[in-house]
Write a protein that holds these residues in place. Structure first.
Motif, PDB file in Angstrom:
ATOM      1  N   ASP A 108      27.501   4.744   4.330  1.00 52.94           N
ATOM      2  CA  ASP A 108      26.795   4.367   3.106  1.00 52.94           C
ATOM      3  C   ASP A 108      26.536   5.539   2.174  1.00 52.94           C
ATOM      4  OD1 ASP A 108      26.733   1.833   4.151  1.00 52.94           O
ATOM      5  OD2 ASP A 108      24.707   2.040   4.980  1.00 52.94           O
ATOM      6  N   VAL A 109      26.640   6.763   2.674  1.00 49.28           N
ATOM      7  CA  VAL A 109      26.339   7.944   1.869  1.00 49.28           C
ATOM      8  C   VAL A 109      27.517   8.213   0.939  1.00 49.28           C
ATOM      9  CG1 VAL A 109      25.850  10.415   1.948  1.00 49.28           C
ATOM     10  CG2 VAL A 109      24.913   8.905   3.688  1.00 49.28           C
ATOM     11  N   PRO A 110      27.263   8.384  -0.354  1.00 50.92           N
ATOM     12  CA  PRO A 110      28.370   8.693  -1.263  1.00 50.92           C
ATOM     13  C   PRO A 110      29.005  10.038  -0.910  1.00 50.92           C
ATOM     14  CG  PRO A 110      26.281   8.573  -2.459  1.00 50.92           C
ATOM     15  CD  PRO A 110      25.999   8.261  -1.040  1.00 50.92           C
ATOM     16  N   SER A 111      30.288  10.184  -1.229  1.00 53.70           N
ATOM     17  CA  SER A 111      31.001  11.404  -0.860  1.00 53.70           C
ATOM     18  C   SER A 111      30.434  12.638  -1.563  1.00 53.70           C
ATOM     19  CB  SER A 111      32.493  11.261  -1.174  1.00 53.70           C
ATOM     20  OG  SER A 111      32.661  11.064  -2.562  1.00 53.70           O
ATOM     21  N   ASP A 112      29.834  12.451  -2.748  1.00 46.89           N
ATOM     22  CA  ASP A 112      29.250  13.591  -3.463  1.00 46.89           C
ATOM     23  C   ASP A 112      28.027  14.140  -2.744  1.00 46.89           C
ATOM     24  OD1 ASP A 112      31.190  13.243  -5.346  1.00 46.89           O
ATOM     25  OD2 ASP A 112      29.908  12.153  -6.752  1.00 46.89           O
ATOM     26  N   ALA A 113      27.313  13.301  -2.010  1.00 45.71           N
ATOM     27  CA  ALA A 113      26.082  13.733  -1.354  1.00 45.71           C
ATOM     28  C   ALA A 113      26.345  14.304   0.031  1.00 45.71           C
ATOM     29  CB  ALA A 113      25.109  12.564  -1.254  1.00 45.71           C
ATOM     30  N   ARG A 114      27.536  14.157   0.563  1.00 43.75           N
ATOM     31  CA  ARG A 114      27.813  14.621   1.922  1.00 43.75           C
ATOM     32  C   ARG A 114      27.840  16.140   2.013  1.00 43.75           C
ATOM     33  NH1 ARG A 114      32.427  10.311   3.678  1.00 43.75           N
ATOM     34  NH2 ARG A 114      31.042   8.522   3.712  1.00 43.75           N
ATOM     35  N   ALA A 115      28.571  16.766   1.170  1.00 42.58           N
ATOM     36  CA  ALA A 115      28.687  18.223   1.210  1.00 42.58           C
ATOM     37  C   ALA A 115      28.539  18.768  -0.204  1.00 42.58           C
ATOM     38  CB  ALA A 115      30.025  18.641   1.789  1.00 42.58           C
ATOM     39  N   PRO A 116      27.456  19.475  -0.461  1.00 39.74           N
ATOM     40  CA  PRO A 116      27.288  20.034  -1.804  1.00 39.74           C
ATOM     41  C   PRO A 116      28.353  21.097  -2.077  1.00 39.74           C
ATOM     42  CG  PRO A 116      25.610  20.877  -0.344  1.00 39.74           C
ATOM     43  CD  PRO A 116      26.370  19.833   0.423  1.00 39.74           C
ATOM     44  N   ARG A 117      28.827  21.131  -3.289  1.00 39.17           N
ATOM     45  CA  ARG A 117      29.847  22.115  -3.666  1.00 39.17           C
ATOM     46  C   ARG A 117      29.206  23.483  -3.812  1.00 39.17           C
ATOM     47  NH1 ARG A 117      34.848  20.568  -5.583  1.00 39.17           N
ATOM     48  NH2 ARG A 117      34.866  22.524  -6.717  1.00 39.17           N
ATOM     49  N   ARG A 118      29.931  24.474  -3.387  1.00 37.35           N
ATOM     50  CA  ARG A 118      29.444  25.849  -3.519  1.00 37.35           C
ATOM     51  C   ARG A 118      29.863  26.385  -4.873  1.00 37.35           C
ATOM     52  NH1 ARG A 118      30.875  25.416   1.901  1.00 37.35           N
ATOM     53  NH2 ARG A 118      29.212  25.998   3.308  1.00 37.35           N
ATOM     54  N   ASN A 119      29.005  27.205  -5.415  1.00 34.52           N
ATOM     55  CA  ASN A 119      29.285  27.833  -6.701  1.00 34.52           C
ATOM     56  C   ASN A 119      30.389  28.871  -6.502  1.00 34.52           C
ATOM     57  OD1 ASN A 119      29.283  29.082  -9.164  1.00 34.52           O
ATOM     58  ND2 ASN A 119      27.068  29.382  -9.242  1.00 34.52           N
ATOM     59  N   ARG A 133      31.285  31.368  -8.225  1.00 32.95           N
ATOM     60  CA  ARG A 133      30.857  32.747  -8.517  1.00 32.95           C
ATOM     61  C   ARG A 133      30.112  33.353  -7.334  1.00 32.95           C
ATOM     62  NH1 ARG A 133      28.860  32.700 -14.814  1.00 32.95           N
ATOM     63  NH2 ARG A 133      30.889  32.115 -15.669  1.00 32.95           N
ATOM     64  N   VAL A 134      29.305  32.537  -6.664  1.00 29.86           N
ATOM     65  CA  VAL A 134      28.568  33.037  -5.503  1.00 29.86           C
ATOM     66  C   VAL A 134      29.543  33.362  -4.373  1.00 29.86           C
ATOM     67  CG1 VAL A 134      26.871  32.415  -3.733  1.00 29.86           C
ATOM     68  CG2 VAL A 134      26.462  31.818  -6.125  1.00 29.86           C
ATOM     69  N   VAL A 135      30.515  32.483  -4.153  1.00 29.56           N
ATOM     70  CA  VAL A 135      31.503  32.717  -3.106  1.00 29.56           C
ATOM     71  C   VAL A 135      32.289  33.991  -3.413  1.00 29.56           C
ATOM     72  CG1 VAL A 135      33.600  31.812  -2.026  1.00 29.56           C
ATOM     73  CG2 VAL A 135      31.689  30.280  -2.505  1.00 29.56           C
ATOM     74  N   THR A 136      32.696  34.168  -4.652  1.00 28.24           N
ATOM     75  CA  THR A 136      33.440  35.367  -5.043  1.00 28.24           C
ATOM     76  C   THR A 136      32.594  36.619  -4.837  1.00 28.24           C
ATOM     77  OG1 THR A 136      34.670  34.080  -6.672  1.00 28.24           O
ATOM     78  CG2 THR A 136      34.687  36.471  -6.931  1.00 28.24           C
ATOM     79  N   ALA A 137      31.329  36.554  -5.204  1.00 26.18           N
ATOM     80  CA  ALA A 137      30.441  37.709  -5.044  1.00 26.18           C
ATOM     81  C   ALA A 137      30.268  38.067  -3.574  1.00 26.18           C
ATOM     82  CB  ALA A 137      29.088  37.425  -5.686  1.00 26.18           C
ATOM     83  N   VAL A 138      30.132  37.078  -2.729  1.00 27.37           N
ATOM     84  CA  VAL A 138      29.967  37.341  -1.296  1.00 27.37           C
ATOM     85  C   VAL A 138      31.240  37.950  -0.710  1.00 27.37           C
ATOM     86  CG1 VAL A 138      29.655  36.224   0.961  1.00 27.37           C
ATOM     87  CG2 VAL A 138      28.182  35.605  -0.954  1.00 27.37           C
ATOM     88  N   VAL A 139      32.393  37.414  -1.088  1.00 27.04           N
ATOM     89  CA  VAL A 139      33.658  37.951  -0.589  1.00 27.04           C
ATOM     90  C   VAL A 139      33.843  39.401  -1.042  1.00 27.04           C
ATOM     91  CG1 VAL A 139      36.172  37.747  -0.785  1.00 27.04           C
ATOM     92  CG2 VAL A 139      34.796  35.714  -0.350  1.00 27.04           C
ATOM     93  N   LEU A 140      33.558  39.681  -2.296  1.00 28.22           N
ATOM     94  CA  LEU A 140      33.685  41.055  -2.790  1.00 28.22           C
ATOM     95  C   LEU A 140      32.702  41.998  -2.102  1.00 28.22           C
ATOM     96  CD1 LEU A 140      34.280  40.478  -6.610  1.00 28.22           C
ATOM     97  CD2 LEU A 140      35.929  41.211  -4.883  1.00 28.22           C
ATOM     98  N   ALA A 141      31.497  41.523  -1.824  1.00 29.87           N
ATOM     99  CA  ALA A 141      30.518  42.355  -1.129  1.00 29.87           C
ATOM    100  C   ALA A 141      30.986  42.680   0.288  1.00 29.87           C
ATOM    101  CB  ALA A 141      29.163  41.648  -1.092  1.00 29.87           C
ATOM    102  N   VAL A 142      31.572  41.710   0.960  1.00 27.39           N
ATOM    103  CA  VAL A 142      32.079  41.959   2.314  1.00 27.39           C
ATOM    104  C   VAL A 142      33.232  42.951   2.279  1.00 27.39           C
ATOM    105  CG1 VAL A 142      33.277  40.866   4.261  1.00 27.39           C
ATOM    106  CG2 VAL A 142      31.285  39.755   3.255  1.00 27.39           C
TER     107      VAL A 142
END
Length: 108
Positions: free
Chosen positions: A41-52, A54-63
């Motif tokens: 019954d849960v809509p597909s949009d509510a199952r897994a929130p999308r990650r930003n 820019r945040v993912v890129t910043a974390v990868v660059l920091a690592v």
């Protein structure tokens, strides 16, 4: 998310074929659907929130930067070999001192 009538018809055919070909798997899936009725019954949009992105890129660059820093520190901390071992200027001066002493010459 609602399916079109064609999609519903195709899914129904797949379900009937699955039930006919593998009744044990169909029974298992029905049991799981009974245990977790809210998941369908849960809509597909509510199952897994999308990650930003820019945040993912910043974390990868920091690592990557952290790994580069650690690698630089490890490679830069190597101790220098003793004088004359690596064939540098100290090795040449000791070699010429031995050669000069052998020929009777002295170096200043």
């Amino acid at each position: 998310m609602s399916y079109s009538s064609d999609d519903q018809r195709i899914l129904g055919e797949i379900e009937r074929g699955l039930t006919r070909d593998d009744p044990a798997l169909a029974t298992l899936i029905d049991t799981l659907n009974e245990q977790f009725p809210h998941a369908a019954d849960v809509p597909s949009d509510a199952r897994a929130p999308r990650r930003n992105p820019r945040v993912v890129t910043a974390v990868v660059l920091a690592v990557i930067a952290l790994l580069a820093l650690i690698l630089t520190a490890m490679l830069g901390s190597r101790s220098a070999p003793p004088a004359g071992v690596d064939g540098g200027p100290a090795a040449l001066s000791s070699l010429s001192a031995v050669t000069g002493a052998h020929e009777g010459h002295t170096l200043p």
